[in-house]
Design an enzyme around this catalytic site. Structure first.
Site, mmCIF file in Angstrom:
data_model
loop_
_atom_site.group_PDB
_atom_site.id
_atom_site.type_symbol
_atom_site.label_atom_id
_atom_site.label_comp_id
_atom_site.label_asym_id
_atom_site.label_seq_id
_atom_site.Cartn_x
_atom_site.Cartn_y
_atom_site.Cartn_z
ATOM 1 N N HIS A 1 35.710 -50.669 81.718
ATOM 2 C CA HIS A 1 35.620 -52.039 82.219
ATOM 3 C C HIS A 1 36.977 -52.657 82.515
ATOM 4 C CE1 HIS A 1 31.536 -52.262 80.008
ATOM 5 N NE2 HIS A 1 31.566 -51.403 80.990
ATOM 6 N N LYS B 1 26.649 -43.056 81.575
ATOM 7 C CA LYS B 1 27.104 -43.482 82.900
ATOM 8 C C LYS B 1 27.538 -42.282 83.751
ATOM 9 C CE LYS B 1 30.272 -46.013 80.988
ATOM 10 N NZ LYS B 1 29.881 -45.890 79.561
ATOM 11 N N THR B 2 28.414 -41.470 83.150
ATOM 12 C CA THR B 2 28.929 -40.321 83.895
ATOM 13 C C THR B 2 27.804 -39.340 84.211
ATOM 14 O OG1 THR B 2 31.054 -40.600 82.818
ATOM 15 C CG2 THR B 2 30.661 -38.484 83.857
ATOM 16 N N ASP C 1 29.026 -43.692 75.943
ATOM 17 C CA ASP C 1 28.054 -42.634 75.651
ATOM 18 C C ASP C 1 26.607 -42.959 76.035
ATOM 19 O OD1 ASP C 1 29.795 -40.756 74.800
ATOM 20 O OD2 ASP C 1 29.399 -40.963 72.659
HETATM 21 P P1 GTP Z 1 31.706 -42.822 78.303
HETATM 22 O O1 GTP Z 1 32.255 -42.420 79.628
HETATM 23 O O2 GTP Z 1 32.391 -42.189 77.154
HETATM 24 O O3 GTP Z 1 31.566 -44.300 78.143
HETATM 25 O O4 GTP Z 1 30.199 -42.238 78.195
HETATM 26 P P2 GTP Z 1 29.105 -42.209 79.326
HETATM 27 O O5 GTP Z 1 28.369 -43.498 79.323
HETATM 28 O O6 GTP Z 1 29.673 -41.755 80.597
HETATM 29 O O7 GTP Z 1 28.095 -41.125 78.761
HETATM 30 P P3 GTP Z 1 27.993 -39.594 79.154
HETATM 31 O O8 GTP Z 1 27.392 -39.441 80.496
HETATM 32 O O9 GTP Z 1 29.262 -38.933 78.890
HETATM 33 O O10 GTP Z 1 26.876 -39.133 78.116
HETATM 34 C C1 GTP Z 1 27.064 -39.209 76.739
HETATM 35 C C2 GTP Z 1 26.166 -38.226 76.051
HETATM 36 O O11 GTP Z 1 24.804 -38.568 76.262
HETATM 37 C C3 GTP Z 1 26.321 -36.795 76.552
HETATM 38 O O12 GTP Z 1 26.257 -35.921 75.476
HETATM 39 C C4 GTP Z 1 25.138 -36.616 77.474
HETATM 40 O O13 GTP Z 1 24.711 -35.283 77.546
HETATM 41 C C5 GTP Z 1 24.086 -37.482 76.805
HETATM 42 N N1 GTP Z 1 23.109 -37.981 77.762
HETATM 43 C C6 GTP Z 1 23.365 -38.652 78.896
HETATM 44 N N2 GTP Z 1 22.228 -38.942 79.542
HETATM 45 C C7 GTP Z 1 21.222 -38.445 78.790
HETATM 46 C C8 GTP Z 1 19.803 -38.427 78.932
HETATM 47 O O14 GTP Z 1 19.212 -38.930 79.889
HETATM 48 N N3 GTP Z 1 19.100 -37.837 77.936
HETATM 49 C C9 GTP Z 1 19.680 -37.267 76.864
HETATM 50 N N4 GTP Z 1 18.906 -36.717 75.948
HETATM 51 N N5 GTP Z 1 21.023 -37.253 76.711
HETATM 52 C C10 GTP Z 1 21.775 -37.835 77.650
HETATM 53 MG MG MG Z 2 31.733 -41.474 81.186
#
Ligand code: GTP
Ligand code: MG
Length: 370
Positions: free
Chosen positions: A137, A92-93, A89
């Site tokens: 990972h 990354k995505t 969270d």
């Molecule tokens: P996993 O694949 O589950 O490990 O998560 P991840 O690292 O890919 O994170 P993801 O991109 O799914 O983002 C997780 C949450 O953070 C989502 O609700 C996004 O909208 C939020 N988010 C990501 N980047 C930002 C950012 O730059 N600002 C804010 N405010 N929220 C963000």
């Molecule tokens: Mg992800």
């Protein structure tokens, strides 16, 4: 030296097992079908049967993969291959999605994208960057366990509001073990009340010293969702790439690594491969892991048909006999004989490993019962 069972040797000569046992007997070697004989003895038998010996050892095959050394003149610059890692969270995505939207070529093509495990982005100035989207990972670990080194650098995503978390630390260890440079992307800086100093201190505790603390690790503050500072992150990647002086010879038979693979209902085995040396062409004969086949079709991450793929380009290939595993190498070969030879060698090696593992498992069980 390689050893072989009598049965296997007979199979390879298309001879009857009993005939091989008899030939061995005449040479003064008592062996049953399931017994193993050394390479020299096997060679004598083969000659006895009027065949010519062509030993394929691991080093032969690996040499085939490593091939000749490229000269300086043959080496040309190639795009960096970047893996994005970080805690759950932390974004990354979202960051990958945002970076993908900066793709100039993608925009021209209408931006219809499909998900493959790796893709290349064309950034301003004609530069290209390849991103690998390892699903967690575990995939990275699996690839490293197979000895695959595909990434040139790691982008460590750390959410500014959450700081260094267990999987952040894991990612740091992965980057260190792989001996590749790491760039910190502090994400979610759009959130109110984030404390950047705290993040830097936490990183310091894990021996990641960012530039603002006098270290040499680049730190870029970004917001994936607000598309802030993505250009700066790309700039940092290109700067790091320049330092690494990444090169490959595009004018040779293709070699690389399988990033992911699947069995597609309509299309059969599909493998996403990263070309690391040479140029892969549609119609090439390739061996990927223990599978082989002619590249019937080749697609980039935008689903476009490709005629050829140069170093650092990830492509989906169709036409393999089966599904190779992620982290296995692929190589383009000159003819079917060579393809079969490498494929059979690898299948044999795989069976040996499985047999050894089964043997070891039995041993442990026996130990436990004792
Ligand atoms: P996993 O694949 O589950 O490990 O998560 P991840 O690292 O890919 O994170 P993801 O991109 O799914 O983002 C997780 C949450 O953070 C989502 O609700 C996004 O909208 C939020 N988010 C990501 N980047 C930002 C950012 O730059 N600002 C804010 N405010 N929220 C963000
Ligand atoms: Mg992800």
């Amino acid at each position: 030296p390689e050893a072989i069972t009598v049965q296997e040797l007979a199979n390879r000569m298309a001879a009857r097992g009993g005939e091989v046992v008899k030939a061995l007997f005449r040479m003064g070697v008592m062996a049953t079908l399931t017994q193993t004989i050394d390479a020299d003895t096997a060679e004598l038998v083969v000659n006895e049967f009027g065949h010519r010996v062509r030993r394929v050892s691991e080093s032969d095959v690996e040499q085939g993969l490593e091939g000749t050394v490229d000269t300086d003149e043959e080496l040309l610059p190639r795009p960096p291959v970047v893996t994005i890692m970080g805690h759950v969270d932390h974004g990354k995505t979202s960051l990958l999605d945002a970076l993908r939207k900066t793709d100039m070529a993608g925009r021209e093509a209408g931006g219809i994208t499909q998900h493959i495990g790796a893709y290349q982005v064309q950034v301003a100035g004609g530069h290209k960057v390849t991103f690998i989207d390892t699903p967690g990972h575990a995939a990275f670990t699996a690839m490293r366990a197979r000895g695959a080194s595909v990434t040139d650098m790691v982008i460590l995503v750390v959410a500014a509001d959450d700081g260094v978390m267990p999987q952040t630390v894991e990612a740091i260890h992965h980057a260190k073990a792989a001996n590749v440079p790491l760039i910190v992307a502090v994400n979610k800086i759009d959130k109110p009340g984030v404390n950047l100093d705290r993040v830097r201190q936490e990183l310091l505790q894990h021996e990641i010293v960012v530039e603002s603390l006098g270290g040499d690790t680049m730190e870029i503050q970004v917001s994936a969702t607000k598309a802030m500072n993505l250009d700066k992150l790309l700039e940092a990647i290109l700067l790091q790439a320049e330092v690494l002086d990444l090169k490959a010879n595009p004018n040779r038979a293709a070699e690389g690594t399988v990033i992911e693979s699947k069995l597609d209902k309509g299309r059969g085995p599909v493998a996403t491969v990263l070309v690391q040396r040479g140029t892969l062409k549609q119609g090439d004969l390739v061996v990927a892991g223990a599978e082989w086949g002619r590249v019937r079709a080749m697609l980039d991450d935008k689903g476009r048909q490709m005629k050829d793929a140069d170093p650092s380009l990830p492509v989906e290939i169709l036409g393999l006999s089966g599904v190779p595993s992620a982290g296995e190498t692929f190589v383009a070969v000159e003819n079917e004989g060579r393809a079969r030879e490498i494929s059979e060698f690898r299948q044999r090696r795989l069976r040996d490993k499985q047999a050894a593992a089964a043997g070891a498992a039995r041993g442990t069980l026996a130990d436990m019962m004792a």
